[in-house]
Design a protein around this motif. Structure first.
Motif, PDB file in Angstrom:
ATOM      1  N   ARG A 131      10.861 -21.524 -32.369  1.00 42.37           N
ATOM      2  CA  ARG A 131      12.000 -21.437 -31.639  1.00 42.37           C
ATOM      3  C   ARG A 131      12.528 -21.500 -30.489  1.00 42.37           C
ATOM      4  NH1 ARG A 131      14.052 -16.627 -34.963  1.00 42.37           N
ATOM      5  NH2 ARG A 131      13.522 -14.528 -33.530  1.00 42.37           N
ATOM      6  N   GLN A 132      13.293 -22.299 -30.178  1.00 44.56           N
ATOM      7  CA  GLN A 132      13.529 -21.662 -28.544  1.00 44.56           C
ATOM      8  C   GLN A 132      14.788 -21.234 -28.332  1.00 44.56           C
ATOM      9  OE1 GLN A 132      12.015 -24.560 -25.880  1.00 44.56           O
ATOM     10  NE2 GLN A 132      12.208 -23.337 -24.068  1.00 44.56           N
ATOM     11  N   ALA A 133      15.384 -20.634 -26.995  1.00 43.24           N
ATOM     12  CA  ALA A 133      16.588 -20.401 -27.383  1.00 43.24           C
ATOM     13  C   ALA A 133      16.855 -20.022 -26.143  1.00 43.24           C
ATOM     14  CB  ALA A 133      16.908 -18.139 -27.879  1.00 43.24           C
ATOM     15  N   PRO A 134      18.349 -20.486 -25.418  1.00 44.58           N
ATOM     16  CA  PRO A 134      18.047 -20.648 -23.637  1.00 44.58           C
ATOM     17  C   PRO A 134      18.021 -19.626 -22.985  1.00 44.58           C
ATOM     18  CG  PRO A 134      20.483 -20.758 -25.135  1.00 44.58           C
ATOM     19  CD  PRO A 134      19.006 -19.908 -26.174  1.00 44.58           C
ATOM     20  N   GLY A 135      16.934 -20.306 -22.642  1.00 37.12           N
ATOM     21  CA  GLY A 135      16.543 -19.272 -21.137  1.00 37.12           C
ATOM     22  C   GLY A 135      15.281 -18.577 -22.013  1.00 37.12           C
ATOM     23  N   LYS A 136      14.756 -18.627 -22.696  1.00 36.69           N
ATOM     24  CA  LYS A 136      13.704 -18.036 -22.977  1.00 36.69           C
ATOM     25  C   LYS A 136      12.351 -19.500 -23.879  1.00 36.69           C
ATOM     26  CE  LYS A 136      16.240 -14.138 -24.941  1.00 36.69           C
ATOM     27  NZ  LYS A 136      16.105 -13.366 -26.273  1.00 36.69           N
TER      28      LYS A 136
ATOM     29  N   PRO B  32      22.307 -12.134 -34.567  1.00 36.20           N
ATOM     30  CA  PRO B  32      22.575 -13.714 -33.883  1.00 36.20           C
ATOM     31  C   PRO B  32      21.508 -13.831 -32.777  1.00 36.20           C
ATOM     32  CG  PRO B  32      23.992 -11.405 -33.759  1.00 36.20           C
ATOM     33  CD  PRO B  32      22.657 -11.398 -35.410  1.00 36.20           C
ATOM     34  N   GLU B  33      20.467 -13.025 -33.071  1.00 36.37           N
ATOM     35  CA  GLU B  33      19.062 -12.989 -32.093  1.00 36.37           C
ATOM     36  C   GLU B  33      18.772 -13.977 -32.516  1.00 36.37           C
ATOM     37  OE1 GLU B  33      19.969 -10.087 -32.838  1.00 36.37           O
ATOM     38  OE2 GLU B  33      19.003  -8.653 -33.876  1.00 36.37           O
ATOM     39  N   ASP B  34      18.547 -14.876 -33.479  1.00 34.35           N
ATOM     40  CA  ASP B  34      18.170 -15.896 -34.581  1.00 34.35           C
ATOM     41  C   ASP B  34      18.830 -17.560 -33.628  1.00 34.35           C
ATOM     42  OD1 ASP B  34      18.397 -13.873 -36.938  1.00 34.35           O
ATOM     43  OD2 ASP B  34      15.871 -14.213 -35.947  1.00 34.35           O
ATOM     44  N   THR B  35      19.932 -16.901 -33.062  1.00 37.36           N
ATOM     45  CA  THR B  35      20.105 -18.078 -32.391  1.00 37.36           C
ATOM     46  C   THR B  35      19.165 -19.140 -31.551  1.00 37.36           C
ATOM     47  OG1 THR B  35      22.425 -17.384 -32.635  1.00 37.36           O
ATOM     48  CG2 THR B  35      22.036 -19.314 -31.254  1.00 37.36           C
ATOM     49  N   ALA B  36      19.248 -20.210 -32.034  1.00 40.41           N
ATOM     50  CA  ALA B  36      18.066 -20.938 -31.096  1.00 40.41           C
ATOM     51  C   ALA B  36      18.208 -22.415 -31.936  1.00 40.41           C
ATOM     52  CB  ALA B  36      16.399 -20.487 -31.524  1.00 40.41           C
ATOM     53  N   VAL B  37      17.065 -22.976 -30.974  1.00 39.10           N
ATOM     54  CA  VAL B  37      16.710 -24.707 -31.469  1.00 39.10           C
ATOM     55  C   VAL B  37      15.645 -24.774 -32.428  1.00 39.10           C
ATOM     56  CG1 VAL B  37      15.883 -26.909 -31.226  1.00 39.10           C
ATOM     57  CG2 VAL B  37      17.564 -26.275 -29.251  1.00 39.10           C
TER      58      VAL B  37
ATOM     59  N   GLN C  94      11.880 -33.260 -32.768  1.00 35.37           N
ATOM     60  CA  GLN C  94      13.394 -33.225 -32.290  1.00 35.37           C
ATOM     61  C   GLN C  94      14.082 -31.621 -31.834  1.00 35.37           C
ATOM     62  OE1 GLN C  94      14.146 -35.802 -28.810  1.00 35.37           O
ATOM     63  NE2 GLN C  94      11.652 -36.045 -30.197  1.00 35.37           N
ATOM     64  N   GLY C  95      13.668 -31.128 -33.084  1.00 39.46           N
ATOM     65  CA  GLY C  95      14.247 -29.764 -33.269  1.00 39.46           C
ATOM     66  C   GLY C  95      15.983 -29.398 -33.395  1.00 39.46           C
ATOM     67  N   THR C  96      16.429 -28.383 -34.334  1.00 42.54           N
ATOM     68  CA  THR C  96      17.895 -28.100 -35.216  1.00 42.54           C
ATOM     69  C   THR C  96      18.502 -27.063 -34.549  1.00 42.54           C
ATOM     70  OG1 THR C  96      18.995 -28.491 -36.725  1.00 42.54           O
ATOM     71  CG2 THR C  96      16.680 -27.566 -37.137  1.00 42.54           C
ATOM     72  N   GLN C  97      19.471 -27.119 -34.138  1.00 46.40           N
ATOM     73  CA  GLN C  97      20.212 -25.861 -33.937  1.00 46.40           C
ATOM     74  C   GLN C  97      20.438 -25.104 -35.006  1.00 46.40           C
ATOM     75  OE1 GLN C  97      21.479 -25.455 -30.225  1.00 46.40           O
ATOM     76  NE2 GLN C  97      21.433 -23.075 -31.419  1.00 46.40           N
ATOM     77  N   VAL C  98      20.646 -23.735 -34.783  1.00 47.14           N
ATOM     78  CA  VAL C  98      21.574 -23.025 -35.493  1.00 47.14           C
ATOM     79  C   VAL C  98      21.241 -21.685 -34.912  1.00 47.14           C
ATOM     80  CG1 VAL C  98      20.364 -21.344 -36.858  1.00 47.14           C
ATOM     81  CG2 VAL C  98      18.818 -23.159 -37.161  1.00 47.14           C
ATOM     82  N   THR C  99      23.024 -21.339 -34.306  1.00 45.75           N
ATOM     83  CA  THR C  99      23.437 -20.328 -34.046  1.00 45.75           C
ATOM     84  C   THR C  99      23.981 -19.247 -35.219  1.00 45.75           C
ATOM     85  OG1 THR C  99      24.577 -22.111 -32.619  1.00 45.75           O
ATOM     86  CG2 THR C  99      25.363 -20.249 -32.955  1.00 45.75           C
ATOM     87  N   VAL C 100      23.603 -18.170 -34.861  1.00 53.69           N
ATOM     88  CA  VAL C 100      24.360 -17.056 -36.097  1.00 53.69           C
ATOM     89  C   VAL C 100      25.462 -16.602 -34.883  1.00 53.69           C
ATOM     90  CG1 VAL C 100      24.198 -15.086 -37.645  1.00 53.69           C
ATOM     91  CG2 VAL C 100      22.137 -17.220 -37.027  1.00 53.69           C
ATOM     92  N   SER C 101      26.640 -16.444 -35.988  1.00 54.30           N
ATOM     93  CA  SER C 101      27.577 -15.567 -34.961  1.00 54.30           C
ATOM     94  C   SER C 101      27.797 -13.952 -35.662  1.00 54.30           C
ATOM     95  CB  SER C 101      29.150 -16.213 -34.897  1.00 54.30           C
ATOM     96  OG  SER C 101      29.004 -16.468 -36.509  1.00 54.30           O
ATOM     97  N   SER C 102      28.469 -13.650 -34.210  1.00 55.75           N
ATOM     98  CA  SER C 102      28.257 -11.889 -34.987  1.00 55.75           C
ATOM     99  C   SER C 102      29.558 -11.656 -35.733  1.00 55.75           C
ATOM    100  CB  SER C 102      28.504 -10.739 -33.536  1.00 55.75           C
ATOM    101  OG  SER C 102      29.009 -11.331 -32.541  1.00 55.75           O
TER     102      SER C 102
END
Length: 123
Positions: free
Chosen positions: A38-43, A87-92, A115-123
């Protein structure tokens, strides 16, 4: 030609669950370990889990142990079951194939990527 296609990503609340799928085609030679990264924005891209060719061995990052499970339905279909999402699991999330069946946490050991799939976890 090897092709990996991820699906199952989406938006989920913290504490919820998702199941990611990776459909592989073209794996006609060799014994491939499969991994999720996985890759989170900026990481940087980071290892999440891996499973050996026959499914007998699984490997997890410490951050997901006890919450995520990698499994194989067939040689060509791999899942990542994600529970107790944070929320910290949010990533592609990316699926990858290692033709040498190493079950490695190192991304450079993987030969093919989806190509990846987006996972977004809201708090």
């Amino acid at each position: 030609q090897v092709q990996l296609v991820e699906s199952g990503g989406g938006l989920v609340q913290a504490g919820g669950s998702l199941r990611l799928s990776c459909a592989a085609s073209g794996l006609t030679f060799g014994t491939y370990a499969m991994g999720w990264f996985r890759q989170a924005p900026g990481k940087d891209r980071e290892f999440v889990a891996a499973i050996s060719w026959r499914g007998g061995n699984t490997y997890y990052a410490d951050s997901v142990k006890g919450r995520f499970t990698i499994s194989k339905n067939t040689v060509y279909l791999v899942y990542l079951h994600m529970n107790s999402l944070k929320p910290e699991d949010t990533a592609v999330y990316y699926c990858a194939a290692d033709r040498w069946n190493r079950g490695s946490y190192r991304s450079h050991n993987y030969d093919y990527w989806g190509q990846g799939t987006q996972v977004t976890v809201s708090s």
